[in-house]
Write a protein that holds these residues in place. Sequence first.
Motif, mmCIF file in Angstrom:
data_model
loop_
_atom_site.group_PDB
_atom_site.id
_atom_site.type_symbol
_atom_site.label_atom_id
_atom_site.label_comp_id
_atom_site.label_asym_id
_atom_site.label_seq_id
_atom_site.Cartn_x
_atom_site.Cartn_y
_atom_site.Cartn_z
ATOM 1 N N ALA A 4 0.822 -1.213 0.000
ATOM 2 C CA ALA A 4 0.000 0.000 0.000
ATOM 3 C C ALA A 4 0.854 1.260 0.000
ATOM 4 O O ALA A 4 0.378 2.331 -0.344
ATOM 5 N N THR A 11 -4.705 3.911 -3.454
ATOM 6 C CA THR A 11 -5.565 3.658 -2.300
ATOM 7 C C THR A 11 -6.752 4.613 -2.363
ATOM 8 O O THR A 11 -6.696 5.650 -3.037
ATOM 9 N N THR A 13 -10.915 5.577 -0.433
ATOM 10 C CA THR A 13 -12.039 5.297 0.437
ATOM 11 C C THR A 13 -13.302 5.773 -0.264
ATOM 12 O O THR A 13 -13.343 6.904 -0.759
#
Length: 83
Positions: A4, A11, A13
């Motif tokens: 990551a 990455t 969200t």
Amino acid sequence: MSAAFKFDAVTGTYVIGAPPGQKLTEPANHQAVQALIGQLDQLGIVDHSKPIADPITATQDLGCLTGSPDPAKCSGAPLNVLK
């Protein structure tokens, strides 16, 4: 070093919400969340070594969808239940 944190790692969200006056936990909305997870899982950039968690099921498994969720346990739940 974790994958990551590699220079070319991606990455992110996703923040999702129910339509006004509804909850994500309602069956039709939960199905929509599961469909989104299925679509995200089809992306080639997703790390398929670990499945994408259903935030509603994960929150329920923590016992946080009860009438009085425990803030000590539920503050880290993937679904915001501590308004």
